[in-house]
Design a protein around this motif. Structure first.
Motif, mmCIF file in Angstrom:
data_model
loop_
_atom_site.group_PDB
_atom_site.id
_atom_site.type_symbol
_atom_site.label_atom_id
_atom_site.label_comp_id
_atom_site.label_asym_id
_atom_site.label_seq_id
_atom_site.Cartn_x
_atom_site.Cartn_y
_atom_site.Cartn_z
ATOM 1 N N UNK A 7 0.839 -1.193 0.000
ATOM 2 C CA UNK A 7 0.000 0.000 0.000
ATOM 3 C C UNK A 7 0.881 1.253 0.000
ATOM 4 N N UNK A 8 0.392 2.288 -0.705
ATOM 5 C CA UNK A 8 1.072 3.582 -0.709
ATOM 6 C C UNK A 8 0.045 4.660 -1.014
ATOM 7 N N UNK A 23 -3.313 3.322 -2.892
ATOM 8 C CA UNK A 23 -3.222 2.360 -3.984
ATOM 9 C C UNK A 23 -2.179 1.301 -3.691
ATOM 10 N N UNK A 24 -1.885 0.486 -4.687
ATOM 11 C CA UNK A 24 -0.882 -0.565 -4.533
ATOM 12 C C UNK A 24 0.214 -0.360 -5.566
ATOM 13 N N UNK A 25 1.438 -0.469 -5.089
ATOM 14 C CA UNK A 25 2.617 -0.283 -5.932
ATOM 15 C C UNK A 25 3.605 -1.394 -5.601
ATOM 16 N N UNK A 26 4.586 -1.641 -6.461
ATOM 17 C CA UNK A 26 5.575 -2.676 -6.151
ATOM 18 C C UNK A 26 6.358 -2.350 -4.878
ATOM 19 N N UNK A 27 6.575 -3.365 -4.072
ATOM 20 C CA UNK A 27 7.399 -3.181 -2.876
ATOM 21 C C UNK A 27 8.849 -2.989 -3.303
ATOM 22 N N UNK A 61 6.992 18.577 -11.647
ATOM 23 C CA UNK A 61 6.722 18.057 -12.979
ATOM 24 C C UNK A 61 5.295 17.578 -13.174
ATOM 25 N N UNK A 62 5.068 16.833 -14.249
ATOM 26 C CA UNK A 62 3.718 16.397 -14.613
ATOM 27 C C UNK A 62 3.612 14.876 -14.778
ATOM 28 N N UNK A 63 4.544 14.148 -14.224
ATOM 29 C CA UNK A 63 4.498 12.701 -14.319
ATOM 30 C C UNK A 63 3.727 12.150 -13.123
ATOM 31 N N UNK A 64 2.722 11.322 -13.401
ATOM 32 C CA UNK A 64 1.882 10.754 -12.353
ATOM 33 C C UNK A 64 1.852 9.234 -12.494
ATOM 34 N N UNK A 65 1.474 8.514 -11.416
ATOM 35 C CA UNK A 65 1.096 9.031 -10.102
ATOM 36 C C UNK A 65 2.294 9.545 -9.322
ATOM 37 N N UNK A 66 2.016 10.466 -8.405
ATOM 38 C CA UNK A 66 3.044 10.970 -7.522
ATOM 39 C C UNK A 66 2.756 10.500 -6.107
ATOM 40 N N UNK A 67 3.771 10.631 -5.248
ATOM 41 C CA UNK A 67 3.712 10.081 -3.894
ATOM 42 C C UNK A 67 3.787 11.204 -2.863
ATOM 43 N N UNK A 68 3.454 10.892 -1.632
ATOM 44 C CA UNK A 68 3.606 11.816 -0.511
ATOM 45 C C UNK A 68 4.367 11.100 0.597
#
Length: 321
Positions: A7-8, A23-27, A61-68
């Motif tokens: 999860x992230x 959402x879910x992203x690679x660990x 920038x404009x690349x998504x998704x982005x993280x916090x």
């Protein structure tokens, strides 16, 4: 469940707190010189709000998704090649480096081993998440301003994450501390050690007197607050006006060569030495975590919303369940 995923907190477009979702992203896997940390908690920082809203898209920038997520506490879950000074299971804290961007709002994060330190024994990992950014206050007062005992210190934004630590440290360093905060937070900052607590909405800069050191965590009206410096005074800011970034940063740069009192601007980028110094301050009871509210990971958007509303006392912390 696929243990290769985690999860992230993500967002697919700039906007208000409601753009955030889990959402879910690679660990991640630790590269050479890195550690994998199982995140227990992180705090919400002002820079994340600016990034998420798009106010500093010239940087993000404009690349998504982005993280916090900028800081974290947790346990070491894996070691990259060459890491021999940490062990799996150790309790650690840290702040992601400038080149790493955001991303600690997740179940796991990889970080260079030199950017993590050991959490003091007996300190709860969730409460401890309020403290890694306090390294910014240590650097600002000790290294950038050279604060000395007996000097007058003004802390602007004194109830916030860096500000509350600066009030505590200023008192510990023997300074005479004046704290600027909202009326509702004046008792809070007095409890942290401020000798004088002032409602910034009632008393303007022109009524505050002179100070040897001004620490600004807000970023607006820097010229007016620089005017409060006594001869040989020093001003340090960790923020700039995101509504007028070019003009604000231009003033900071120009102050290095023009006018009385240079404004020193820096962005916290702690490594092991700074984190170890932070741990010693906690162990010596010169600094304690100030946690306003703890949110679950699924309510990270609510934590962002609360910080945007203002009035925080210490830090909003998110616990990763």
């Amino acid at each position: 469940m696929d243990d290769r995923m985690m999860k992230a907190v993500l967002y697919d477009r700039y906007g208000g707190p409601d753009v955030l979702y889990v959402g879910r992203v690679p660990r991640p896997r630790p590269a050479r010189g890195e550690v994998l940390v199982r995140v227990r908690a992180f705090s919400v920082n002002g820079g994340e709000l600016s990034a998420r809203s798009g106010r500093v898209r010239f940087l993000t920038g404009r690349k998504f998704p982005q993280r916090v997520g900028l800081d974290f506490t947790g346990e070491v879950a894996g070691l990259g090649a060459g890491v021999t000074d940490l062990a799996v299971g150790e309790r650690v804290w840290g702040v992601l480096g400038r080149t790493s961007g955001f991303g600690s709002a997740a179940e796991y994060v990889t970080v260079p081993a030199v950017r993590v330190g050991r959490v003091p024994e007996g300190l709860d990992l969730v409460a401890a998440a309020a403290l890694p950014v306090a390294t910014t206050a240590v650097t600002a007062l000790r290294d950038k301003a050279g604060l000395r005992a007996g000097e007058r210190l003004l802390v602007r934004g004194a109830a916030g994450g860096v500000g509350n630590a600066a009030v505590q440290l200023g008192r510990a360093y023997g300074a005479q501390v004046t704290a600027l905060a909202r009326a509702a937070n004046l008792d809070f900052v007095r409890g942290l050690g401020a000798h004088e607590a002032v409602d910034h909405r009632v008393m303007g800069p022109g009524e505050l007197g002179r100070f040897d050191v001004v620490l600004d965590t807000v970023g607006t009206d820097l010229r007016r607050y620089r005017g409060l410096l006594a001869p040989d005074g020093r001003m340090v800011t960790i923020a700039f006006d995101t509504a007028r970034p070019v003009a604000s940063l231009g003033f900071i740069l120009a102050s290095a060569v023009h006018g009385r009192g240079r404004v020193r601007f820096f962005s916290g980028n702690p490594q092991r030495a700074e984190l170890d110094a932070l741990a010693r301050l906690v162990e010596e009871k010169q600094l304690a975590p100030a946690t306003d509210t703890v949110f679950p990971l699924e309510e990270t958007a609510a934590a962002h919303r609360a910080l945007e509303a203002g009035g925080v006392r210490g830090k909003f912390v998110v616990e990763v369940g």
